[in-house]
Write a protein that holds these residues in place. Structure first.
Motif, PDB file in Angstrom:
ATOM      1  N   THR A  18       0.832  -1.204   0.000  1.00 55.76           N
ATOM      2  CA  THR A  18       0.000   0.000   0.000  1.00 55.76           C
ATOM      3  C   THR A  18       0.870   1.260   0.000  1.00 55.76           C
ATOM      4  OG1 THR A  18      -1.784  -1.214   1.058  1.00 55.76           O
ATOM      5  CG2 THR A  18      -1.830   1.180   1.267  1.00 55.76           C
ATOM      6  N   ASP A  41      -8.117  -4.365  -2.162  1.00 58.10           N
ATOM      7  CA  ASP A  41      -8.255  -5.105  -0.908  1.00 58.10           C
ATOM      8  C   ASP A  41      -9.699  -4.952  -0.404  1.00 58.10           C
ATOM      9  OD1 ASP A  41      -7.602  -6.606   1.306  1.00 58.10           O
ATOM     10  OD2 ASP A  41      -5.834  -5.412   1.828  1.00 58.10           O
ATOM     11  N   ASP A 120      -3.411  -2.021  -6.103  1.00 59.50           N
ATOM     12  CA  ASP A 120      -2.842  -2.461  -4.832  1.00 59.50           C
ATOM     13  C   ASP A 120      -3.471  -3.793  -4.454  1.00 59.50           C
ATOM     14  OD1 ASP A 120      -1.653  -2.641  -2.356  1.00 59.50           O
ATOM     15  OD2 ASP A 120      -2.932  -1.137  -1.407  1.00 59.50           O
TER      16      ASP A 120
HETATM   17 MG   LIG Z   1      -2.049  -3.048   1.874  1.00 54.98          MG
END
Ligand SMILES: [Mg+2]
Ligand SMILES: Nc1ncnc2c1ncn2[C@@H]1O[C@H](COP(=O)(O)OP(=O)(O)OP(=O)(O)O)[C@@H](O)[C@H]1O
Lengths: 266, 88
Positions: A18, A41, A120
């Motif tokens: 991240t 995520d 991500d």
């Molecule tokens: Mg992360």
């Protein structure tokens, strides 16, 4: 021209995906590109708080895939860095709501609207990972210099090769003093074990936590060594492939200083 | 010189060397692990090929990956019941 989708992944959790995604994305925007950062995520979103955009979320990536909104409506514009956008993850959905087919459908639109789309990836190699890599044009693997992170990186590298992606490596959280003492794998050791291309070396840096505490971009902090490393990585990705990779500097110890003063050979 | 002496007193053996050795070993070992589906598929393929030439006892054959410290081997064991006549 079509944009490029870059996935940031690692296998092991907590190694800096991240941090890397937000910093490289911000740096690419500072280089003059139109950049979307996508938080994949699902159920555990983080990029919004790290980037300080948590108060501005209306729609998220699941809404986009399920046709409840347009990409433009979900993409939050960063007010500090021009041309930087965040498409947040959904916090309430189950992590299996997204499918690879859904991601492939919106990938085309994303490429038409942005120069770079940075995904991500969540930790692990399950559904969330699959979704993050399915449409990727390039892959970045992050690892820290420890046995579990390197082993997991190797596993992920294998999975990426199986999808015809040739990942590039970022070694994060390097502590030069400990490398010098032989307590920590050096980046040369890591590279030798993994045998893939390196795209950057990021030192351990207290500024990382401070910047995420306040939600301010690391790359805007002029005194951050990690921030500077991520800016270099962005330049390498953005056409300056030959930009030399700076080694994290070893602080000179008292003994080295003394031996220098006395003119002793090391 | 001085720092070399100092180093000798303070560090026994570099722990990173141990880390590197262990990693190099485990990464090779990890890749030799064969999952069950691969093994079942392989067994079927081998049986198909061998059955063209021999009549074998399909119930008592075994296919295994044997591993020890430095070698890894694929072991296929089957009793032969008959040799098939070559068809011309
Ligand atoms: Mg992360
Ligand atoms: N170079 C660095 N120096 C110091 N701290 C760092 C560095 N990189 C990451 N961190 C810290 O490590 C922690 C984990 O980082 P991050 O959230 O980016 O990892 P992640 O791989 O995204 O984790 P997850 O797998 O949970 O998504 C954070 O607290 C972050 O501030």
């Amino acid at each position: 021209m079509e944009g490029k989708i870059i996935v940031v992944t690692s296998g092991k959790g907590g190694v800096g995906k991240t941090t890397a995604t937000s910093s490289i994305g911000a740096a690419l925007a500072l280089e003059g590109n139109r950049v979307a950062i996508v938080d994949m995520d699902i159920g555990l979103r983080n990029l919004d708080v790290v980037m300080g955009l948590e108060n501005r979320i209306v729609f998220n990536i699941v809404d986009v895939v399920q046709d409840r909104c347009k990409i433009e409506q979900a993409a939050i514009r960063d007010r500090r860095i021009e041309n930087l956008f965040l498409i947040p993850a959904s916090q309430s959905d189950n992590k299996d709501v997204l499918t690879t087919a859904g991601i492939e459908r919106i990938a085309k639109q994303l490429r038409s609207k942005f120069d770079y789309i940075i995904m991500d990836s969540p930790a692990g190699i399950e559904r969330g990972f699959e979704n993050s890599v399915v449409s990727a044009d390039e892959a970045l693997v992050i690892c820290t210099p420890d046995v579990s992170a390197v082993r997991d990186a190797d596993r992920v590298i294998g999975l990426l090769y199986a999808r015809s992606l040739s990942p590039k490596l970022i070694v994060n959280r390097i502590e030069p003093a400990r490398v010098m003492r032989g307590e920590m794998l050096s980046h040369e050791d890591v590279l030798e074990v993994l045998s893939i291309d390196l795209v950057g070396l990021v030192p351990m840096d207290e500024k990382v936590l401070i910047s995420s505490n306040t939600g301010t971009p690391l790359v805007l902090q002029t005194d951050s060594k990690a921030g500077a490393a991520f800016r270099q990585i962005a330049r390498r990705l953005n056409g300056e492939a030959d930009l030399p990779i700076e080694m994290p500097v070893y602080k000179t110890s008292m003994w080295q200083k003394i031996s220098k003063t006395f003119g002793l050979k090391q | 010189m001085l720092s070399g002496l100092f180093k000798r007193f303070t560090t026994k053996k570099n722990s990173k060397d141990a880390a590197k050795k262990r990693l190099q070993f485990s990464l090779i070992y990890d890749k030799l692990e064969v999952n069950d589906t691969t093994l079942t598929d392989l067994q079927q393929d081998i049986v198909d090929v061998i059955s063209k030439y021999f009549e074998i006892d399909k119930d008592s054959l075994e296919l295994k990956v044997k591993r020890d410290e430095n070698v890894s081997a694929l072991v296929f064991n089957t009793p032969i019941l008959h040799v098939k006549r070559k068809q011309v």
